[in-house]
Design a protein around this motif. Sequence first.
Motif, short mmCIF file in Angstrom:
data_model
loop_
_atom_site.label_atom_id
_atom_site.label_comp_id
_atom_site.label_asym_id
_atom_site.label_seq_id
_atom_site.Cartn_x
_atom_site.Cartn_y
_atom_site.Cartn_z
N UNK A 122 -13.04 22.15 6.67
CA UNK A 122 -14.00 21.31 6.27
C UNK A 122 -13.90 19.70 6.01
N UNK A 123 -12.60 19.41 5.50
CA UNK A 123 -12.31 18.05 5.59
C UNK A 123 -12.20 17.49 7.10
N UNK A 124 -11.44 18.34 7.94
CA UNK A 124 -11.35 17.85 9.24
C UNK A 124 -12.73 17.71 10.00
N UNK A 125 -13.59 18.59 9.90
CA UNK A 125 -14.94 18.46 10.47
C UNK A 125 -15.59 17.21 9.95
N UNK A 126 -15.63 17.15 8.55
CA UNK A 126 -16.10 15.71 7.89
C UNK A 126 -15.38 14.43 8.75
N UNK A 127 -14.16 14.47 8.79
CA UNK A 127 -13.50 13.13 9.74
C UNK A 127 -14.15 13.26 11.05
N UNK A 128 -14.52 14.33 11.59
CA UNK A 128 -14.79 14.13 13.13
C UNK A 128 -16.46 13.65 13.08
N UNK A 129 -17.19 14.08 12.07
CA UNK A 129 -18.35 13.71 11.90
C UNK A 129 -18.50 12.12 11.66
N UNK A 130 -17.72 11.69 10.95
CA UNK A 130 -17.56 10.26 10.66
C UNK A 130 -16.81 9.35 11.74
N UNK A 131 -16.45 10.03 12.89
CA UNK A 131 -15.91 9.51 13.90
C UNK A 131 -14.50 8.85 13.99
N UNK A 132 -13.83 9.64 13.23
CA UNK A 132 -12.39 9.12 13.20
C UNK A 132 -11.73 10.04 14.06
N UNK A 133 -10.87 8.94 14.99
CA UNK A 133 -10.37 9.55 16.07
C UNK A 133 -8.85 9.96 15.88
N UNK A 134 -8.16 9.13 15.24
CA UNK A 134 -6.78 9.32 15.03
C UNK A 134 -6.57 9.30 13.39
N UNK A 135 -7.20 10.00 12.36
CA UNK A 135 -7.00 9.82 10.91
C UNK A 135 -5.69 10.37 10.48
N UNK A 136 -4.81 9.59 9.70
CA UNK A 136 -3.59 9.93 9.30
C UNK A 136 -3.63 9.96 7.66
N UNK A 137 -2.98 10.69 6.95
CA UNK A 137 -3.09 10.58 5.56
C UNK A 137 -1.74 9.88 5.11
#
Length: 291
Positions: A122-137
């Motif tokens: 669900x966090x990954x899905x939220x990242x994609x919804x927000x348009x994050x292409x290469x998010x790193x922690x």
Amino acid sequence: MAFVTQHQIQKFHEDGFLVLEHFFTAEECDSMRNQIQRIIAEMEVPPHCRTEFSTKEEEQLRAQGSSDYFLTSGDKIRFFFEKGVLDERGDFLIPKEKSISKIGHALHAYDPVFKQITHSSKVQELGRKLGLERPVVVQSMYIFKQPGIGGEVTPHQDATFLHTEPLGRILGFWIALEDARQENGCLWFIPGSHTRGITRRMVRAASGTSTCVEFVGSEPAYENSQFIPLPISKGGLILIHGEVVHKSELNSSESSRHAFTFHVMEAKDTSWSKENWLQPTPELPFPSLYT
């Protein structure tokens, strides 16, 4: 978990924050709380908290030990205490689980429970919804906000500490592991304050100086009336834009306010400042949010 709508994403861009109630289940919250109790049970008190100091020189060594402990915590699980909870020998004046302010900064990498939450679908899905292409922690923290002594966090922007070029590439995920109310120190925000850049940076001090970090610039004086409180229930998630101004008050209640928080950087076309206190290491390059 509620489905995130385009309207909510638009609201995030307008306000600089977004509240998503019940994003995580009570079971997920309890698994994190139980895991942190296990980690505390096995904790060794850091050596710089343990030594008795008398001379100025020893006091400086202690400060240096403390700052080195912080500066090298980016790829480790380390313990940071509230003021006044240890005596000069480093023995606890109150139960140790009530004395910790936070644990950081790599739970997301080295603890299986926190790693699973950070990279949950669900966090990954939220990242994609927000348009994050290469998010790193880049970092994670477990924050306790202890009853009665959980100190205030003065108004700040996360990008002061986690600077990128360009700005606008840092996103905080703040998870309430128990109800956060005004009484026990919920977060307060200035809506729309993420559009004016930053005025202060925390940078690594030149080696050989007594402090490990220093501030460049200053935080403007904000009016209390500009802030709105964001109470949130256990399991709720607050998304925090890297430049939105936020704070929390002293917890004067009898209830703690545990939270797990982690920060993500959009790595595409972004450079991480070499002056940030936190740096990726060969042991722990910033891991991709998407697995």
